[in-house]
Enzyme design. Sequence first.
Site, PDB file in Angstrom:
ATOM      1  N   GLY A  47       0.780  -1.245   0.000  1.00  0.00           N
ATOM      2  CA  GLY A  47       0.000   0.000   0.000  1.00  0.00           C
ATOM      3  C   GLY A  47       0.805   1.285   0.000  1.00  0.00           C
ATOM      4  N   GLU A 103       3.767   4.477   5.581  1.00  0.00           N
ATOM      5  CA  GLU A 103       2.544   3.667   5.505  1.00  0.00           C
ATOM      6  C   GLU A 103       1.488   4.371   4.660  1.00  0.00           C
ATOM      7  OE1 GLU A 103       0.981   1.016   5.779  1.00  0.00           O
ATOM      8  OE2 GLU A 103       0.799   0.235   7.809  1.00  0.00           O
ATOM      9  N   ASP A 107      -5.192   2.538  10.527  1.00  0.00           N
ATOM     10  CA  ASP A 107      -6.614   2.303  10.769  1.00  0.00           C
ATOM     11  C   ASP A 107      -6.784   1.956  12.261  1.00  0.00           C
ATOM     12  OD1 ASP A 107      -9.309   1.797  10.117  1.00  0.00           O
ATOM     13  OD2 ASP A 107      -8.916  -0.265   9.540  1.00  0.00           O
ATOM     14  N   LYS A 135      -7.091   7.133   9.822  1.00  0.00           N
ATOM     15  CA  LYS A 135      -8.513   6.924  10.117  1.00  0.00           C
ATOM     16  C   LYS A 135      -8.613   6.802  11.638  1.00  0.00           C
ATOM     17  CE  LYS A 135     -10.441   3.893   6.895  1.00  0.00           C
ATOM     18  NZ  LYS A 135     -10.957   2.546   6.572  1.00  0.00           N
ATOM     19  N   ASP A 163      -5.701  -0.969  -2.268  1.00  0.00           N
ATOM     20  CA  ASP A 163      -6.339  -1.835  -3.253  1.00  0.00           C
ATOM     21  C   ASP A 163      -7.758  -2.244  -2.890  1.00  0.00           C
ATOM     22  OD1 ASP A 163      -5.401  -3.544  -1.076  1.00  0.00           O
ATOM     23  OD2 ASP A 163      -5.992  -5.209  -2.366  1.00  0.00           O
ATOM     24  N   ARG A 169      -4.791  -0.008  -7.258  1.00  0.00           N
ATOM     25  CA  ARG A 169      -3.739   0.722  -6.539  1.00  0.00           C
ATOM     26  C   ARG A 169      -3.181   1.826  -7.424  1.00  0.00           C
ATOM     27  NH1 ARG A 169      -2.003  -2.562  -2.161  1.00  0.00           N
ATOM     28  NH2 ARG A 169      -2.235  -4.784  -2.508  1.00  0.00           N
TER      29      ARG A 169
HETATM   30  P1  IMP Z   1      -4.454  -1.350  10.910  1.00  0.00           P
HETATM   31  O1  IMP Z   1      -3.538  -2.402  11.458  1.00  0.00           O
HETATM   32  O2  IMP Z   1      -5.894  -1.612  11.296  1.00  0.00           O
HETATM   33  O3  IMP Z   1      -4.035   0.054  11.253  1.00  0.00           O
HETATM   34  O4  IMP Z   1      -4.501  -1.557   9.368  1.00  0.00           O
HETATM   35  C1  IMP Z   1      -3.625  -1.037   8.495  1.00  0.00           C
HETATM   36  C2  IMP Z   1      -3.783  -1.705   7.137  1.00  0.00           C
HETATM   37  O5  IMP Z   1      -5.163  -2.047   6.860  1.00  0.00           O
HETATM   38  C3  IMP Z   1      -3.359  -0.761   6.049  1.00  0.00           C
HETATM   39  O6  IMP Z   1      -1.978  -0.825   5.809  1.00  0.00           O
HETATM   40  C4  IMP Z   1      -4.208  -1.207   4.891  1.00  0.00           C
HETATM   41  O7  IMP Z   1      -3.540  -2.248   4.201  1.00  0.00           O
HETATM   42  C5  IMP Z   1      -5.476  -1.764   5.509  1.00  0.00           C
HETATM   43  N1  IMP Z   1      -6.596  -0.786   5.436  1.00  0.00           N
HETATM   44  C6  IMP Z   1      -7.177  -0.156   6.471  1.00  0.00           C
HETATM   45  N2  IMP Z   1      -8.167   0.662   6.052  1.00  0.00           N
HETATM   46  C7  IMP Z   1      -8.196   0.551   4.710  1.00  0.00           C
HETATM   47  C8  IMP Z   1      -9.014   1.166   3.677  1.00  0.00           C
HETATM   48  O8  IMP Z   1      -9.908   2.009   3.908  1.00  0.00           O
HETATM   49  N3  IMP Z   1      -8.721   0.779   2.400  1.00  0.00           N
HETATM   50  C9  IMP Z   1      -7.754  -0.129   2.081  1.00  0.00           C
HETATM   51  N4  IMP Z   1      -6.975  -0.702   3.009  1.00  0.00           N
HETATM   52  C10 IMP Z   1      -7.194  -0.379   4.310  1.00  0.00           C
END
Ligand code: IMP
Length: 179
Positions: A47, A103, A107, A135, A163, A169
Amino acid sequence: MIQPYTEILSEILIPADVLQKRIAELGAEISADYAGEELLLICILKGGVMFLTDLVRHITVPTAFDFMAVSSYGVGARESTGQVRIEMDLRISIADRHVILVEDIVDTGHTIAAVLEMLETRKPKSLKVCSLLDKSERRETVAPIHYRGFEIPNKFVFGYGLDLDEYWRNLPFIGVVKT
Ligand code: IMP
């Protein structure tokens, strides 16, 4: 058959020109903060690739970069759980170097928190995080973001590195997926 993105897109959240302007600002900020130093950027695949390649063009200090790939696992297919496995490790040592993790999006924060913990054991001189998107509404753990591109609402986004089942992407903007 892969659906055309126009059928999946509900709105363009961040247009290409707005993305590029902010990335140039981030590059200038990083260049000023690391003036006189050497920098190592670590991109988390896949990503962060678009962001990394645009960002480095705005960094003026000597900069190297490397890649790593991680995957989340544990209960729940879609949700990040905090358990992170290295799928592809770095090829170079980060010991005693100034490192910035690049990154696409933070999220829940579990991925970045786990990667930071793992990299700290390798004794970098400093370790910071640069994320294009944040987010923060969804955060479940402490995840420091030192350089943030955009705060975004709790919507599933795609494009510019992010993606939808491995496609799109390549879009130059960040779009919201139709629900
Ligand atoms: P986290 O561990 O929940 O912070 O997730 C991070 C990863 O989740 C990112 O590097 C993305 O690969 C994926 N991700 C989280 N939200 C989205 C989104 O809205 N679209 C696409 N990928 C996402």
